[in-house]
Design a protein around this motif. Structure first.
Motif, PDB file in Angstrom:
ATOM      1  N   MET A   1      -5.952 -13.400 -36.405  1.00 47.48           N
ATOM      2  CA  MET A   1      -4.583 -13.413 -35.941  1.00 47.48           C
ATOM      3  C   MET A   1      -4.173 -14.701 -35.342  1.00 47.48           C
ATOM      4  O   MET A   1      -4.898 -14.936 -34.197  1.00 47.48           O
ATOM      5  CB  MET A   1      -3.775 -12.072 -35.451  1.00 47.48           C
ATOM      6  N   GLN A 255      -2.016  -6.062 -44.550  1.00 46.29           N
ATOM      7  CA  GLN A 255      -3.490  -6.595 -43.498  1.00 46.29           C
ATOM      8  C   GLN A 255      -4.424  -5.446 -43.932  1.00 46.29           C
ATOM      9  O   GLN A 255      -5.703  -5.661 -44.295  1.00 46.29           O
ATOM     10  CB  GLN A 255      -3.023  -6.742 -42.214  1.00 46.29           C
ATOM     11  N   GLU A 293      -0.280 -13.521 -43.798  1.00 46.54           N
ATOM     12  CA  GLU A 293      -0.024 -14.272 -42.353  1.00 46.54           C
ATOM     13  C   GLU A 293       1.431 -14.816 -42.317  1.00 46.54           C
ATOM     14  O   GLU A 293       2.043 -14.847 -41.121  1.00 46.54           O
ATOM     15  CB  GLU A 293      -1.020 -15.403 -42.338  1.00 46.54           C
ATOM     16  N   ARG A 296       3.856 -12.256 -41.427  1.00 49.28           N
ATOM     17  CA  ARG A 296       3.517 -11.884 -40.125  1.00 49.28           C
ATOM     18  C   ARG A 296       4.542 -12.954 -39.196  1.00 49.28           C
ATOM     19  O   ARG A 296       5.217 -12.366 -38.259  1.00 49.28           O
ATOM     20  CB  ARG A 296       2.185 -11.710 -39.554  1.00 49.28           C
ATOM     21  N   TRP A 297       4.518 -14.214 -39.315  1.00 44.83           N
ATOM     22  CA  TRP A 297       5.154 -15.055 -38.447  1.00 44.83           C
ATOM     23  C   TRP A 297       6.637 -14.973 -38.839  1.00 44.83           C
ATOM     24  O   TRP A 297       7.237 -14.868 -37.623  1.00 44.83           O
ATOM     25  CB  TRP A 297       5.101 -16.484 -38.989  1.00 44.83           C
TER      26      TRP A 297
END
Ligand code: CAA
Length: 415
Positions: A1, A255, A293, A296-297
């Protein structure tokens, strides 16, 4: 991460990961197969303080906010996406108290939720009121010092295990904007009954039910905020706060599916080599990782927007919910593909991630509704771009961009 998290969020992430690996992942397949609630996991989450994360310190919580909640939900959902929902519905159910409860209501209920002594759920949707939440019909009729609630709720996620329900009901049918109020209803109140438990294709560890209100009498002290007519605004603000939590379920699910796909691709041999050495499989893995990813941001950005009460939080929450839930379905689908025929079978955990993922695009506002919310907010922001008019020649504006004459744009609900 790779995303920078606050020190506080990192602490909660570590605790959540430990709980997930010890109490959640080992039971995920069994709870799904038998459709049973993981009480042991939820007790462990409560004892580790995870159910206190989003609750302010003055009400017995950790006061760690929505960003910390998002990372906790992500870790739990990564181990078992059904458990991620089971956990997150407690935040959803308690947000109405945070956004609109009286001081007395907050002091009465929030410490119990924070300690894991009371599970709570959110009863908004009805058979004929899902996306169109304003059209709900459950009625709460004023009677002396009480309200009496009649009607049925649908898709009450966690209803059968709840100790407390936040229930939205019509108090003033003649009003357009002040029609609905929210109530805090305790389990065991006469007339409150759990109806049909839905036979869901995924998230089977959390029971989703109809909930029936057969003349449920609650004192006026249970009217959220003490003032009738604020229920729809409470529901909308709650959803703004809660959608980063659904989005983090989605990031966790993506994930979790990617984790299994990576392990499998490295071990599975074909044509004399691990399938992870084949470029078409590598492309899938790379795409899955990029999507996860980037979601997630966006989720962390939306959660932080809620924490600082950014004026753009409604749009940010909807964007995170929509994007992360779409990519969770895509990533889980690709994870099944990496497993080939085995992925279609229940022997491996990816089939469950695939089944669990679909609901993410539906609950807490369908992804169609999220796009509508995003677009509405974008359009409101256009005023901030007025200076760009200077770059459109005056004669072009005169000939091609006449002022609109009161037409209702397509896509406006009720238009
Ligand atoms: N914050 C505060 N107030 C808001 C708001 C927000 N984000 N959004 C709208 N409002 C207010 C408006 O200002 C307006 O107030 P006034 O009447 O005082 O002017 C009022 O609410 C009505 O707003 P709209 O005209 O925009 O309402 P609408 O009927 O057009 O619908 C909608 C808006 C966005 C489509 C909304 O109905 C919606 O979000 N629908 C989806 C419902 C949903 O998410 N359901 C999920 C159920 S929970 C669940 O799924 C849980 C689970 O199982 C796990």
């Amino acid at each position: 991460m790779t995303v920078n998290l606050t020190a506080e969020a990192l602490v909660w992430q570590k605790i959540a990961r430990e709980v997930a690996e010890e109490y959640v992942r080992p039971r995920a397949a069994e709870c799904d197969r038998k459709a049973v609630y993981n009480f042991e996991g939820m007790t462990a989450a409560g004892e580790a303080g995870l159910l206190s994360v989003w609750i302010p310190k003055e009400y017995g919580g950790a006061g760690a906010g929505i960003l910390s909640l998002a990372v906790v939900v992500e870790e739990l959902a990564r181990a078992d996406s059904g458990f991620g929902v089971a956990f997150a519905v407690n935040a959803l159910g308690s947000f109405p108290l945070l956004v609109g409860g009286t001081e007395e209501q907050k002091r009465r209920y929030l410490p119990r939720i924070a300690k894991g002594k009371a599970l709570i759920s959110f009863a908004l949707s009805e058979k004929n009121a899902g996306s169109d939440a304003q059209s709900l019909r459950v009625r709460a009729i004023e009677d002396g010092d009480s309200y009496v609630i009649h009607g049925e709720k649908k898709w009450n996620t966690g209803g059968p295990v709840s100790d407390l329900f936040t229930v939205f009901a019509v108090t003033d049918p003649s009003s357009k904007s002040r029609r609905i109020s929210a109530f805090l209803v305790e389990k065991g109140t006469p007339g409150l009954e759990i109806g049909k438990v839905e036979p869901a294709m995924g998230i089977r560890t959390i029971p989703v039910s109809e909930t029936h209100f057969k003349g449920v009498r609650v004192p006026k002290t249970q009217l959220l905020g003490g003032v009738p007519g604020l229920g729809f605004a409470h529901a909308m603000k709650t959803l703004d706060w809660a959608r980063p939590g659904v989005a983090s379920q989605a990031v966790g699910a993506a994930q979790g599916a990617l984790d299994y796909a990576l392990v499998y691709a490295n071990r599975r041999q074909a044509f004399g080599a691990p399938i992870s050495s084949f470029q078409m499989v590598q492309k899938m893995l790379a795409d899955m990782a990029m999507k996860t990813e980037s979601a997630r941001w966006l989720v962390y950005a939306a959660a932080s927007a809620v924490d600082r009460q950014d004026p753009a939080l409604t749009k940010m929450s909807a964007m995170a919910k929509c994007y992360a839930c779409d990519i969770a379905v895509e990533v889980a689908t690709d994870a099944v593909q990496v497993f080939g025929g085995y992925g279609f079978m229940e022997d491996y955990p990816v089939a469950k991630f695939y089944r669990d993922a679909k609901i993410l695009q539906i609950y807490e506002g369908t992804n169609q509704i999220q796009r509508l919310v995003i677009a509405r907010n974008l359009i409101k922001e256009v005023a901030g771009l007025a200076h760009l008019d200077a770059y459109i020649p005056k004669e072009v504006q005169r000939d091609h961009l006449p002022a609109a004459e009161g037409r209702v744009p397509q896509g406006t609900p009720g238009a």
